[in-house]
Structures are given as C-alpha cells and as structure tokens.
Design an enzyme around this catalytic site. Structure first.
Site, PDB file in Angstrom:
ATOM      1  N   LYS A   1       0.851  -1.186   0.000  1.00  0.00           N
ATOM      2  CA  LYS A   1       0.000   0.000   0.000  1.00  0.00           C
ATOM      3  C   LYS A   1       0.890   1.241   0.000  1.00  0.00           C
ATOM      4  CE  LYS A   1      -2.468  -1.195   3.591  1.00  0.00           C
ATOM      5  NZ  LYS A   1      -3.506  -1.149   4.662  1.00  0.00           N
TER       6      LYS A   1
ATOM      7  N   ASP B 115      -6.502  -8.629 -12.363  1.00  0.00           N
ATOM      8  CA  ASP B 115      -5.137  -8.960 -11.944  1.00  0.00           C
ATOM      9  C   ASP B 115      -4.258  -9.282 -13.148  1.00  0.00           C
ATOM     10  OD1 ASP B 115      -5.662  -8.636  -9.266  1.00  0.00           O
ATOM     11  OD2 ASP B 115      -5.816 -10.773  -8.819  1.00  0.00           O
TER      12      ASP B 115
END
Length: 304
Positions: A65, A136
């Site tokens: 993140k 993805d």
C-alpha cells in the site's frame, strides 16, 4: 525472479484447498517461476539485505500500500537516489493519488467498482464476477509493458523510471465495447449472458448434444454456417442480411439456428465449422481442455 515474502509467508499460501504440503494450489499457480525467500523489511537487517539485493537488480516490482516503503525509508525517491538505473514498478489498487489513492484493492472488488461485473451475467440477472481474475492478469501484463518500455528507454538515457500501475485503471481499460457503446448511444450496458452486444450470431447455442459457441463476425462466415447446418436460405432473409439486422433480430435468429442445430452433434459440427472458416468452439470443461491434443502440442501444460 526472486520473490520476497514476509516472515509469516505470502497470504495466498493459505488460499485453498487444494494444498501441496502447506502451499495452496493458488500460490503454486502464480509463483511457479519464482525463487522465494522470507525477509522482514520492517527490521533494519531486513532492509540492509533488501538494499544489498538491489545493487545488482534491474527491476523491482512491489505491491505494498502507498506509504509502506516510504515509512521504512525505502520509498521511490529514496531508491531512485541510491539506484538511479533501477526500474521501480508499483502495482496498487487505485494508484497513489486521487480520491481513492492508496486504498487497498483486490481483483473482484475492482471488477465491481470499475463496471466489469455490471456487464457480466445472464440477461435480466444479477451482475457476476468474471470467473478468472481478469483485472489482476491485465494489470500484470500492463506492468510488464511499462517495465519493458522503461528498460528500452534506459538503454538510451541510462536512467531508471518509476512505473505506476493500478488495478482500477487496468480494469477500466477492459470495458470494450461497453464504454464506446455508452459514449455513442448513452445507454448503460447490462448483463447479456454469452451474447455479444454488437455482433450476431455471437453467442452460445444448443445443439443435439452439447452447447456450441458461435463467433460469426461477417456475412461470409454467416453464409458458411447456414450452408453447413442445411439452412442456406437464412442469409437472404431480410432480418438476417447484415450484422446490424441480425443484431436487431437476434432472438428470431437464435430460434432459427437452434432449430437447425438440434440435428447436429456439437463436437463433430464445431470441428467441421472451424475448419471451414467459422470461428466456434464446443463449451468444454477444464479436464477436456487439459487433455486436448492441441493443448499438449502447444506445451501449455508441462511437468516440472
């Protein structure tokens, strides 16, 4: 390629069953070509090892993140100063800026947010997740494209680059033809089953045995199809004379085709059609695909 995992291991190791030892098939499937090691990047020794590895590294791919590496003093600016030739690729859910910048994202959640689910599912039914992680996969491919472009540019400039790739952006890029349709017509697409919104016949059809998918993209293919299922009259029908007319009258066309297809075996017909130039395929299960002679010939499955 070397994959760094946290001391507890990649969380996808537990995404099963089935398992081989303590590793789920999911983990094995996406890490089959990597060497792995555990490193605790929150510790000084782990950071020192990481930096030592980067001394001889061309490309770093990370999916922390936003802010995680920066918190450890390993952010893109820090790494760029220390390793000016490094190609640093960050794969994230939503990018590092904007209203959703830095927020976490998984494939299925992004399918929902970027509209892919809204166009997938049976006609009149509820939106469905696509059965494979298309976001993805597309994100990984786009990341590789960006990395290769950066490596090519580095050959000229000698400088590395930062490649920013997000699931959300890549999911949006998959919305063809639904986005151009919306921009031109103003109509919001809905689930349409297996049917294509712009092409007909481009759908799954019942035969005398198993379902077949017909992907007929032009009048020549349509004429060949109709001749081979003993309905050579259909291309002359005003309702079916062009793709636009077939699209408008797709329900009537499906009724006519399935009535004719009921007299044929799916496997035999699909083989004859594709050899005659009509794109099509029997709807098959994974076990059938794995055993197919073409799969074996193309070495799509190998034992390692």
């Amino acid at each position: 390629m070397i994959k760094l995992e946290p001391p507890a291991g990649d969380e996808t190791r537990g995404w099963g069953p089935p398992f081989l030892g303590d590793a789920a098939s999911y983990f094995l499937g996406v890490n089959r070509n990597k060497r792995g090691m555990a490193v605790d990047l929150s510790q000084e020794m782990g950071q020192e090892l990481f930096l030592a590895m980067l001394e001889n590294t061309d490309v770093l791919i990370e999916n922390f993140k936003t802010g995680t590496l920066e918190r450890w003093g390993l952010g893109r600016d820090d790494l760029s100063r220390r390793f000016p030739r490094l190609i640093h690729c960050r794969v994230s859910g939503f990018g590092e800026d904007g209203p959703m910048g830095g927020l976490p994202g998984y494939d299925a959640a992004v399918q929902a947010l970027c509209g892919i689910m809204s166009v997938n599912g049976e006609q009149g039914g509820q939106p469905l997740r696509v059965g494979v992680p298309v976001v993805d996969i597309a994100t990984g491919l786009n990341a590789v494209i960006g990395i290769l472009m950066a490596l090519n540019e580095r050959a000229e400039s000698g400088k590395g680059q930062f490649v920013d790739v997000s699931l959300y952006d890549c999911g949006m890029s998959l919305l063809h033809p639904h986005l151009p349709n919306y921009f031109l017509s103003g109509k919001v697409a809905e689930p349409s089953g297996n049917a294509h919104p712009n092409i007909s016949p481009y759908d799954t059809f019942a035969t005398g045995t198993d379902p077949i998918f017909l992907a007929v993209g032009n009048n020549r293919q349509f004429a060949t199809l109709c001749r081979m299922i003993d309905r050579p009259d259909l291309p002359m029908d005003e309702r079916f004379i062009s793709n636009s007319q077939r699209n408008i009258n797709r329900d009537a066309l499906k009724t006519q085709l399935e009535a004719a297809l009921a007299h044929f075996d799916c496997a035999d017909l699909s083989e004859r059609l594709i050899k005659a130039g009509v794109p099509c395929g029997a709807v098959r299960g994974i076990d059938q695909v794995i055993a197919d002679p073409h799969t074996i010939h193309r070495e799509m499955v190998v034992n390692i």
